[in-house]
Scaffold this motif. Structure first.
Motif, short mmCIF file in Angstrom:
data_model
loop_
_atom_site.label_atom_id
_atom_site.label_comp_id
_atom_site.label_asym_id
_atom_site.label_seq_id
_atom_site.Cartn_x
_atom_site.Cartn_y
_atom_site.Cartn_z
N SER A 138 -59.86 -1.94 -55.23
CA SER A 138 -60.50 -1.44 -54.01
C SER A 138 -61.47 -0.29 -54.27
N HIS A 139 -61.43 0.32 -55.43
CA HIS A 139 -62.19 1.54 -55.70
C HIS A 139 -63.29 1.26 -56.73
N GLU A 140 -62.92 0.90 -57.95
CA GLU A 140 -63.87 0.71 -59.03
C GLU A 140 -64.93 -0.33 -58.70
N PRO A 141 -64.57 -1.50 -58.17
CA PRO A 141 -65.59 -2.52 -57.91
C PRO A 141 -66.65 -2.07 -56.90
N ASN A 142 -66.34 -1.06 -56.11
CA ASN A 142 -67.32 -0.54 -55.15
C ASN A 142 -68.05 0.68 -55.73
N GLU A 180 -75.79 -6.45 -50.49
CA GLU A 180 -74.78 -6.16 -51.52
C GLU A 180 -74.51 -4.67 -51.59
N MET A 181 -75.58 -3.85 -51.51
CA MET A 181 -75.40 -2.40 -51.52
C MET A 181 -74.55 -1.95 -50.33
N ALA A 182 -74.85 -2.48 -49.15
CA ALA A 182 -74.12 -2.07 -47.94
C ALA A 182 -72.64 -2.44 -48.04
N ALA A 202 -69.58 0.29 -47.92
CA ALA A 202 -68.46 0.22 -46.97
C ALA A 202 -67.12 0.18 -47.72
N GLY A 203 -67.06 -0.59 -48.79
CA GLY A 203 -65.82 -0.67 -49.57
C GLY A 203 -65.47 0.66 -50.21
N GLY A 204 -66.47 1.36 -50.72
CA GLY A 204 -66.23 2.66 -51.34
C GLY A 204 -65.76 3.69 -50.32
N GLN A 205 -66.36 3.68 -49.13
CA GLN A 205 -65.92 4.60 -48.07
C GLN A 205 -64.47 4.33 -47.67
N ALA A 206 -64.12 3.06 -47.56
CA ALA A 206 -62.74 2.72 -47.21
C ALA A 206 -61.78 3.22 -48.28
N ASP A 262 -70.65 10.96 -56.35
CA ASP A 262 -71.98 11.41 -55.88
C ASP A 262 -73.09 10.61 -56.57
N GLU A 263 -72.88 10.23 -57.81
CA GLU A 263 -73.87 9.41 -58.54
C GLU A 263 -73.96 8.01 -57.96
N ALA A 264 -72.96 7.63 -57.15
CA ALA A 264 -72.98 6.33 -56.48
C ALA A 264 -73.46 6.48 -55.04
N GLY A 265 -73.87 7.70 -54.67
CA GLY A 265 -74.44 7.92 -53.35
C GLY A 265 -73.43 8.35 -52.29
N PHE A 266 -72.20 8.67 -52.67
CA PHE A 266 -71.20 9.09 -51.69
C PHE A 266 -71.21 10.61 -51.55
N ASP A 267 -71.05 11.10 -50.33
CA ASP A 267 -70.97 12.54 -50.07
C ASP A 267 -69.50 12.92 -49.97
N LEU A 268 -68.98 13.56 -51.01
CA LEU A 268 -67.55 13.85 -51.06
C LEU A 268 -67.13 14.94 -50.08
N ALA A 269 -68.12 15.65 -49.48
CA ALA A 269 -67.78 16.66 -48.46
C ALA A 269 -67.04 16.03 -47.29
N ALA A 270 -67.20 14.72 -47.12
CA ALA A 270 -66.52 14.04 -46.02
C ALA A 270 -65.04 13.79 -46.31
N TYR A 271 -64.60 14.10 -47.52
CA TYR A 271 -63.21 13.81 -47.94
C TYR A 271 -62.60 15.08 -48.52
N PRO A 272 -62.23 16.04 -47.66
CA PRO A 272 -61.83 17.37 -48.15
C PRO A 272 -60.57 17.35 -49.02
N SER A 273 -59.61 16.51 -48.69
CA SER A 273 -58.40 16.47 -49.52
C SER A 273 -58.72 15.91 -50.90
N VAL A 274 -59.63 14.96 -50.96
CA VAL A 274 -60.09 14.43 -52.25
C VAL A 274 -60.77 15.53 -53.04
N GLY A 275 -61.58 16.35 -52.36
CA GLY A 275 -62.29 17.44 -53.04
C GLY A 275 -61.34 18.44 -53.68
N ARG A 276 -60.29 18.81 -52.94
CA ARG A 276 -59.31 19.76 -53.49
C ARG A 276 -58.55 19.14 -54.66
#
Lengths: 198, 198
Positions: free
Chosen positions: A100-104, A123-125, A129-133, A168-182
């Motif tokens: 669920s994570h790496e392939p996205n 394909e990008m979209a 979506a998969g990466g956000q999930a 972030d190199e894949a275009g995701f903004d990690l600020a949206a996931y604060p527990s992940v950031g910590r």
């Protein structure tokens, strides 16, 4: 011991990060993740999937798939719980990472930085979506937890750190996931931590 | 013990097949693989990926990801080798199944039989190529072998059997993979075998 490796691959970084924690000595043989024309020749007898990382153990036996390599070397160390249920939970997160994570996230990062032909917008979209999930699932799980399993740093954290810390190199903004950031900060300050370009 | 299940899912079938071999008693709760609107409500507290199979153990603890469930129940049984290298090889094939096999063969089968909106031809072609590569890798490995690891039937075979035995439903002609065909026959004649619709 020999590691067929790629300096930019998060899957290879997982193995190098665990080896650093364990203080294991090994040689690295760099393979390109772009020009794969020599993969059959180099890896054909070692790994049916022809992917890096592939490890050749000291006795000459090969082992492939990043998360299987992590498991083999972490067994009976502090990086894999000895309790049967906790170790199964670690494996649950390793499976989540590969399905669920790496392939996205890893594939989007590859497309944006290394691919020679761009994918379609659809394909990008789909990968976005998969990466956000995947990041949302991680963020929910990490709320109120320090690490993925049993409140202890394990190969579940190592496996998920590899591409999350480069999301972030894949275009995701990690600020949206604060527990992940910590949690990323917590992982990066563990004893013996090395960076992907070490 | 309760299994959140789908009768048509190969991932769920893996678990039912191992449970049959082990003679384990459990209840089944069927979830739709098409209408997933109730997944958060039913699985939200049990499995961050909201997928079936998810197992709730007798003591109320949950475990998810088909291959992690297989590992947990096969540990210390004849279906998972006790040798560290052989068990790592089993995990290598479980990772291969979830990364290189299932996302191609299972997803194509889903698109052809259950999806409400058809994918693009480019997406179909990509999955067909990926599925062929996975079946070729299996066929090469099985040439001269009876089972995937250590010449013994294990959860590596159970995991790979689930969607390989239904690969014709995904449009693959298994006649092109003779070693795979003989292995499928070997798996289906193991003591305690059950079919996907059992």
């Amino acid at each position: 011991m020999l590691l067929y490796d790629s300096g930019v691959s998060g899957n290879c970084y997982k193995v190098r990060l665990l080896f650093a924690h364990l203080g294991l000595a090994y040689e690295r043989c760099e393979l390109s993740v772009v020009d794969r024309s020599n993969r059959s020749e180099v890896l054909g007898d070692l790994n049916p999937a022809l992917r890096v990382p592939t490890v050749v153990l000291d006795e000459g036996r090969a082992l492939a798939e990043s998360n299987a390599i992590l498991w083999y070397f972490a067994d009976s160390t502090p990086y894999l719980p000895s309790d049967a249920y906790e170790s199964a939970q670690v494996l649950q997160w390793l499976c989540f990472e590969q399905y669920s994570h790496e392939p996205n996230i890893a594939v989007l990062r590859f497309w944006l930085h290394y691919a020679t032909s761009p994918p379609s917008e659809a394909e990008m979209a789909s990968k976005q979506a998969g990466g956000q999930a995947a990041l949302q699932a991680m963020d929910r799980h990490l709320a109120g937890r320090t690490f993925f399993v049993g409140e202890r740093y394990s190969i579940a954290d190592i496996a998920l750190y590899a591409y999350t810390h480069a999301a972030d190199e894949a275009g995701f903004d990690l600020a949206a996931y604060p527990s992940v950031g910590r949690w990323l900060e917590r992982v990066s300050t563990q004893n013996g931590h090395v960076t992907i370009d070490a």
